[in-house]
Motif scaffolding. Structure first.
Motif, PDB file in Angstrom:
ATOM      1  N   ASN A  40       0.733  -1.152  -0.040  1.00  0.00           N
ATOM      2  CA  ASN A  40      -0.112   0.459   0.311  1.00  0.00           C
ATOM      3  C   ASN A  40       1.245   1.381  -0.357  1.00  0.00           C
ATOM      4  O   ASN A  40       1.441   1.494   1.228  1.00  0.00           O
ATOM      5  CB  ASN A  40      -1.067   0.072   0.865  1.00  0.00           C
ATOM      6  N   ILE A  41       0.509   1.839  -1.172  1.00  0.00           N
ATOM      7  CA  ILE A  41       1.901   2.839  -0.456  1.00  0.00           C
ATOM      8  C   ILE A  41       1.186   4.209  -1.962  1.00  0.00           C
ATOM      9  O   ILE A  41       0.666   4.708  -1.997  1.00  0.00           O
ATOM     10  CB  ILE A  41       2.710   2.777  -2.447  1.00  0.00           C
ATOM     11  N   THR A  42       1.350   4.725  -0.172  1.00  0.00           N
ATOM     12  CA  THR A  42      -0.127   5.755   0.005  1.00  0.00           C
ATOM     13  C   THR A  42       0.470   7.511   0.622  1.00  0.00           C
ATOM     14  O   THR A  42       0.860   7.540   1.404  1.00  0.00           O
ATOM     15  CB  THR A  42      -1.293   5.976   1.104  1.00  0.00           C
ATOM     16  N   ARG A  43      -0.121   8.529  -0.497  1.00  0.00           N
ATOM     17  CA  ARG A  43       0.525   9.884  -0.130  1.00  0.00           C
ATOM     18  C   ARG A  43       1.688  10.789   0.691  1.00  0.00           C
ATOM     19  O   ARG A  43       2.312  10.959   0.987  1.00  0.00           O
ATOM     20  CB  ARG A  43      -0.381  10.402   1.517  1.00  0.00           C
ATOM     21  N   PHE A  46      -2.201   5.032  -4.025  1.00  0.00           N
ATOM     22  CA  PHE A  46      -3.154   5.694  -4.150  1.00  0.00           C
ATOM     23  C   PHE A  46      -2.335   7.526  -3.475  1.00  0.00           C
ATOM     24  O   PHE A  46      -1.644   7.299  -2.548  1.00  0.00           O
ATOM     25  CB  PHE A  46      -4.025   5.603  -2.550  1.00  0.00           C
ATOM     26  N   ASP A  47      -3.277   8.727  -3.990  1.00  0.00           N
ATOM     27  CA  ASP A  47      -3.055   9.628  -3.493  1.00  0.00           C
ATOM     28  C   ASP A  47      -1.166   9.945  -3.424  1.00  0.00           C
ATOM     29  O   ASP A  47      -0.857  11.719  -3.132  1.00  0.00           O
ATOM     30  CB  ASP A  47      -3.311  10.010  -2.710  1.00  0.00           C
ATOM     31  N   ASN A  98      -6.484   9.727 -11.841  1.00  0.00           N
ATOM     32  CA  ASN A  98      -5.027  10.957 -11.394  1.00  0.00           C
ATOM     33  C   ASN A  98      -5.096  11.648 -12.389  1.00  0.00           C
ATOM     34  O   ASN A  98      -5.551  11.941 -13.524  1.00  0.00           O
ATOM     35  CB  ASN A  98      -3.172   9.765 -12.241  1.00  0.00           C
ATOM     36  N   GLY A  99      -4.899  12.701 -11.850  1.00  0.00           N
ATOM     37  CA  GLY A  99      -3.847  13.651 -13.023  1.00  0.00           C
ATOM     38  C   GLY A  99      -2.665  13.709 -13.393  1.00  0.00           C
ATOM     39  O   GLY A  99      -1.514  13.386 -12.537  1.00  0.00           O
ATOM     40  N   ILE A 111      -5.188   5.270  -7.979  1.00  0.00           N
ATOM     41  CA  ILE A 111      -5.691   6.063  -8.265  1.00  0.00           C
ATOM     42  C   ILE A 111      -5.595   7.246  -7.059  1.00  0.00           C
ATOM     43  O   ILE A 111      -4.603   7.434  -6.193  1.00  0.00           O
ATOM     44  CB  ILE A 111      -6.694   5.633  -7.226  1.00  0.00           C
ATOM     45  N   GLY A 112      -6.122   8.161  -7.803  1.00  0.00           N
ATOM     46  CA  GLY A 112      -5.887  10.011  -6.786  1.00  0.00           C
ATOM     47  C   GLY A 112      -4.501  10.714  -7.070  1.00  0.00           C
ATOM     48  O   GLY A 112      -4.033  11.181  -6.041  1.00  0.00           O
TER      49      GLY A 112
END
Length: 267
Positions: free
Chosen positions: A131-134, A155-156, A203-204, A178-179
């Protein structure tokens, strides 16, 4: 810890290292078969790996991990939490997640600054799901995140200005992306090759070579949904020799060549 020392903890529970400086150790911290060791607020430099985890649910938080061969290595069974660290200027990858067994390597990598490492920011080759987040993942030499024959939740994150590679690379992998903001990478925003059932959503993706490049995939169904893919140097989305992709409700504009370019692919 001095030069050529190995700081090793084994057969212990609830170990905490706080406010320690490790310099020129071969391995700074290798918890094995621990329950919940914690490493916090340390400066770790000039080691082999700054932190090496094998079979441990460690918490690694708020450390400065720099100028090592590699930043953090996670192997075998581990549900470690890697949070709030600055991981920079290491000679190999910032974070390596590899060699898990029985789908039980599911670390959480959250709120880290992973920058200026000489290979990838984060490399995943594991039977579990990372889980790779923020995270902020930038100016790494060969790309931001590389997922190799694995799966990850990405994510994010902000993934940008990575040299000589792509923001996210998926090789024979099935990730959910995502995101994220993925921009100003030397090659692609997202590169997918080989078999893939990945989902790229909301995503951007801006100012990369191609926004998304999917190539040489003969199995799986890539989903590209509701992304903003703009101002690419070449195409917004490029598919080449790719078996199947579902491309829906994306905002694709102001790219130098085509919005969507396909060759020998199924859309």
């Amino acid at each position: 810890a001095n030069y050529k020392d190995i700081v090793l903890t084994a057969n212990a529970t609830d170990i905490t290292f706080t406010n320690v400086s490790f310099n020129k150790s071969r391995v700074a911290f290798v918890p094995r078969d621990l329950d919940f060791p914690t490493e916090k607020n340390n400066i770790i430099s000039n080691c082999n790996y700054g932190v090496s985890l094998s079979g441990s649910d460690a918490i690694i938080s708020d450390n400065e991990i720099k100028l090592n061969y590699g930043g953090i290595l996670i192997t075998a069974y581990s549900d470690a939490v890697i949070e709030g660290n600055n991981i920079s200027n290491n000679e190999f990858n910032g974070i390596d997640i590899i060699e898990s067994i029985a789908n039980e390597n599911n670390p959480i990598v959250i709120d880290n600054n992973v920058m200026a490492n000489s290979n990838y920011g984060i490399y995943v080759n594991s039977n579990g799901t990372a889980n790779i987040t923020r995270n902020i993942i930038r100016i790494n030499q060969y790309g931001g995140v590389y997922v190799d024959n694995s799966a990850a939740y990405i994510f994010d994150n902000s993934i940008y200005n990575n040299f000589n590679g792509s923001g996210v690379t998926e090789e024979d992998s099935n990730s959910i992306i995502i995101g994220n903001l993925i921009y100003d990478n030397y090659k692609e925003g997202v590169l997918v090759f080989g078999k893939s059932g990945s989902v790229i959503e909301k995503n951007g993706i801006m100012d990369n070579n191609n926004g998304i490049l999917a190539r040489d995939g003969n199995f799986g169904n890539l989903v590209v949904y509701d992304n903003a893919i703009n101002t690419s140097n070449e195409n917004g989305i490029k598919l080449e020799n790719f078996a199947a992709a579902n491309i829906t409700l994306n905002d694709i504009g102001v790219n130098e060549r085509d919005g969507i370019w396909t060759n020998n692919s199924v859309v």
